[in-house]
Design an enzyme around this catalytic site. Sequence first.
Site, PDB file in Angstrom:
ATOM      1  N   LYS A 175       3.628   0.114  -3.611  1.00 26.36           N
ATOM      2  CA  LYS A 175       3.181  -1.415  -3.887  1.00 26.36           C
ATOM      3  C   LYS A 175       4.364  -2.182  -4.407  1.00 26.36           C
ATOM      4  O   LYS A 175       4.328  -3.226  -4.151  1.00 26.36           O
ATOM      5  CB  LYS A 175       2.068  -1.265  -4.835  1.00 26.36           C
ATOM      6  CG  LYS A 175       0.711  -0.639  -4.149  1.00 26.36           C
ATOM      7  CD  LYS A 175       0.414  -1.526  -2.850  1.00 26.36           C
ATOM      8  CE  LYS A 175      -1.105  -1.101  -2.229  1.00 26.36           C
ATOM      9  NZ  LYS A 175      -1.614  -2.061  -1.063  1.00 26.36           N
ATOM     10  N   TYR A 214       1.604   5.591  -5.594  1.00 32.65           N
ATOM     11  CA  TYR A 214       0.947   4.459  -5.262  1.00 32.65           C
ATOM     12  C   TYR A 214       1.854   3.068  -5.832  1.00 32.65           C
ATOM     13  O   TYR A 214       1.864   2.165  -4.972  1.00 32.65           O
ATOM     14  CB  TYR A 214      -0.362   4.532  -5.750  1.00 32.65           C
ATOM     15  CG  TYR A 214      -1.202   3.257  -5.334  1.00 32.65           C
ATOM     16  CD1 TYR A 214      -1.577   2.894  -4.178  1.00 32.65           C
ATOM     17  CD2 TYR A 214      -1.479   2.329  -6.343  1.00 32.65           C
ATOM     18  CE1 TYR A 214      -2.379   1.937  -3.824  1.00 32.65           C
ATOM     19  CE2 TYR A 214      -2.331   1.049  -6.006  1.00 32.65           C
ATOM     20  CZ  TYR A 214      -2.868   1.060  -4.783  1.00 32.65           C
ATOM     21  OH  TYR A 214      -3.725  -0.052  -4.498  1.00 32.65           O
ATOM     22  N   SER A 243      -1.079  -4.971  -5.305  1.00 29.01           N
ATOM     23  CA  SER A 243      -2.068  -4.218  -6.373  1.00 29.01           C
ATOM     24  C   SER A 243      -1.087  -4.752  -7.774  1.00 29.01           C
ATOM     25  O   SER A 243      -0.013  -4.871  -7.980  1.00 29.01           O
ATOM     26  CB  SER A 243      -1.970  -2.790  -6.432  1.00 29.01           C
ATOM     27  OG  SER A 243      -2.452  -2.246  -7.370  1.00 29.01           O
TER      28      SER A 243
END
Length: 244
Positions: free
Chosen positions: A153, A149, A136
């Site tokens: 990532k 998150y 991402s």
Amino acid sequence: MDLRFAGRRALVTGAGKGIGRSIVKALHAAGARVVAVSRTRTDLDSLVRECPGVEAVCVDLADWEATEQALGGVGPVDMLVNNAAVAFLQPFLEVTKEAYDMSFNVNLRAVIQVSQIVARGLIARGAPGVIVNVSSQASQRGLTNHSVYCSSKGALDILTKVMAVELGPHKIRVNAVNPTVVMTPMGQAAWSDPQKAKAMLDRIPLGRFAEVENVVDTILFLLSDHSGMTTGSTVPVDGGFLAT
């Protein structure tokens, strides 16, 4: 550019919805034999109806033992797309142990486990292979309420590079794709608020979010022999977000 995968077998995680489902359909259409992995049986059932011949494996990748049992005997795999992921959006001061554990179990640990299974099989066969990890833009920029998150990532990006270094001598290429917001049904729901969307779009030079096919096309290229000299890369599909 003709991307055909006849004679190759692919495994795709997070295959029930969104990007993963579209990857399965594209690979199936391009002649690959596909193993679709999801934790939701109804999604897999409908996918198999759409794409007869796709092999469905229902397992929660957050469960190490269940994953080993479900995929340990999956057989020869030439291409792997690690797409499964979860996202818990919490302010930093409110991050919970449960959100941390689930995020890293799925977004990172499962990538390690599934990639080990596939890579060991490739090495045992003496066969070349390719792995694509779906990362991402959040791996390289701090986003409000995305502490866990972004962290998971970011870890996935550096894992991709280490995998490329260690697996390269075995003729296994490993790359990551780093999309911006993607207009899956989930993306459309999460970014339907014009004010919220504007704040992100103002940071994207092309002025729009990604469509699913933008990500799928990049993944297909990285899986193909056309990218035969590319490994250890993180490839943005972000409209220029990471350039700003």
